[in-house]
Design an enzyme around this catalytic site. Structure first.
Site, PDB file in Angstrom:
ATOM      1  N   ASP B  65       0.835  -1.201   0.000  1.00 15.12           N
ATOM      2  CA  ASP B  65       0.000   0.000   0.000  1.00 15.12           C
ATOM      3  C   ASP B  65       0.872   1.253   0.000  1.00 15.12           C
ATOM      4  O   ASP B  65       0.629   2.205  -0.739  1.00 15.12           O
ATOM      5  CB  ASP B  65      -0.911  -0.033   1.233  1.00 15.12           C
ATOM      6  CG  ASP B  65      -1.601   1.280   1.485  1.00 15.12           C
ATOM      7  OD1 ASP B  65      -2.537   1.607   0.747  1.00 15.12           O
ATOM      8  OD2 ASP B  65      -1.186   2.010   2.404  1.00 15.12           O
ATOM      9  N   GLU B 133      -2.089  -5.573  -3.253  1.00 14.00           N
ATOM     10  CA  GLU B 133      -1.165  -4.808  -2.405  1.00 14.00           C
ATOM     11  C   GLU B 133      -0.004  -5.688  -1.933  1.00 14.00           C
ATOM     12  O   GLU B 133       1.153  -5.274  -1.952  1.00 14.00           O
ATOM     13  CB  GLU B 133      -1.903  -4.247  -1.182  1.00 14.00           C
ATOM     14  CG  GLU B 133      -2.832  -3.088  -1.491  1.00 14.00           C
ATOM     15  CD  GLU B 133      -3.578  -2.604  -0.256  1.00 14.00           C
ATOM     16  OE1 GLU B 133      -3.943  -1.430  -0.217  1.00 14.00           O
ATOM     17  OE2 GLU B 133      -3.815  -3.412   0.674  1.00 14.00           O
TER      18      GLU B 133
END
Lengths: 246, 246
Positions: B65, B133
């Site tokens: 992320d 992610e």
């Protein structure tokens, strides 16, 4: 582009040692000083490029904030293999808190490099952190991620990111230091003196000696704060030895 | 570490083509496949290293992320010189929205690579984005920032990050495409057919032809969605030509 360079160059000319001061802060040579000039241009200068885009550090803050978050994330990921997502997120937010960023910017005296039409006394506290973020953004554009990482290790992670501290386990560095000195049978002393200089607010400086050798210095607005700061710095000097006490 | 490798290897053995599938998704060769194995290990597998730390993709999500945010930030910074901090922040949050990440993970069928004790049908929708992610996090650990950036350009920015779309200027790619074909005097056709395959839900596939040549394909749960998706893909094929109409 040439046009912007001319505008920026003429402004920073009177600040002849800008280049040297930047090298000093970075610890390496910039490839293109113009990124750094932008990072220290306040919006009040009201400079625009030929397309009418504002030239100041505000957009660089956005970029620097993203890079800072990425570098701190990867450090914490590797440093704390037992920490879950929630823990890592919490620890990172402590490192990149507004307060901490302001402290980082203030320590480097970044405000001293700003070109602005507003008198420095009228800036809010957040300008320190904003300039720090903008500087990180400029490093990314100038030298890429690796140098960004290098700078953040030098200026943020190595001196300040200590897991025990972030977890709130260390309440006072001064008491930790005293405890350690007593245990190790070392002498220590805090030499505090008033050192307001050109500041409007009263300031104090302190030299912390261990075994009669100065190991760290600090300056703050109260004796207590200056002592704590010097103790914290000494802690990082003796990190491996002292952290065994935690 | 050897121990973990053994555990992971034995698990992924039956998935003999895991390495090839990863290369296919990445577009380059991994240096250490173990990072990717971790990125596709669900917590239900309940694997721990010798120190008791959980081995699954959740921590990698945090890292991925952060990298995704950094790469998108730098792309937007360079791409939109007129956008201020608020604008850049808003645009980035659209790119890295949960919804968009889920779409990205779903397109790559990442769920097909997961090792889990929970049946795939019981995963929530967010697993797609979480795996995406985690994959980015694994790339960072394996190959560093540059490769992360390369992957994000290939899989996110080039196919999906279009400023006009992010700004909401493009309402329908299908109508944009039709308008463009009419203006350019080109023929076009959407060839839609039911293509549910092994899915539980009804699916449709579409082939979009321009001047009798198939330019894009798409598959979705409704005819309308599939057509829009195919139009969007065609838009990026003809991006330079069509974006002049915006």
């Amino acid at each position: 582009m040439k046009n912007i360079r001319n505008i920026l160059n003429s402004r920073f000319k009177r600040n002849g040692n800008f280049f040297m001061e930047i090298i000093n802060i970075l610890g390496f040579k910039p490839k293109d000083i113009n990124f750094y000039k932008k990072a220290f241009t306040h919006r009040s200068m009201n400079i625009k490029d030929s397309k009418g885009n504002a030239i100041n550090y505000e957009r660089l803050e956005f970029l620097g904030d993203a890079m800072l978050s990425a570098v701190i994330a990867s450090h914490l990921y590797l440093e704390v293999p037992s920490g879950d997502e929630g823990y890592l997120t919490k620890m990172r937010s402590k490192v990149v808190s507004r307060e901490h960023l302001n402290e980082l910017g203030r320590e480097l005296n970044l405000i001293g490099l700003v070109e602005s039409k507003i008198p420095p006394g009228q800036f809010g506290d957040n300008i320190h952190g904003n300039l720090f973020e903008a500087l990180v953004g400029a490093i990314f554009l100038d030298r890429g991620y690796k140098y960004c990482e290098k700078f953040i290790y030098k200026r943020v992670i190595t001196p300040y990111v200590d897991i025990e501290t972030l977890e709130g386990k260390v309440i006072s560095y001064k008491s930790l230091l005293i405890e350690w000195c007593q245990k190790e049978k070392r002498t220590f002393g805090y030499n505090v003196y008033e050192d307001t200089g050109n500041d409007e607010v009263r300031h104090f400086s302190v030299k912390l000696s261990i075994d009669n050798k100065v190991v760290s210095k600090a300056r703050a607005t109260s004796k207590k704060k200056a002592e704590e700061k010097a103790s914290k710095r000494a802690f990082f000097v003796f990190q491996n030895k002292m952290s065994k006490m935690l």
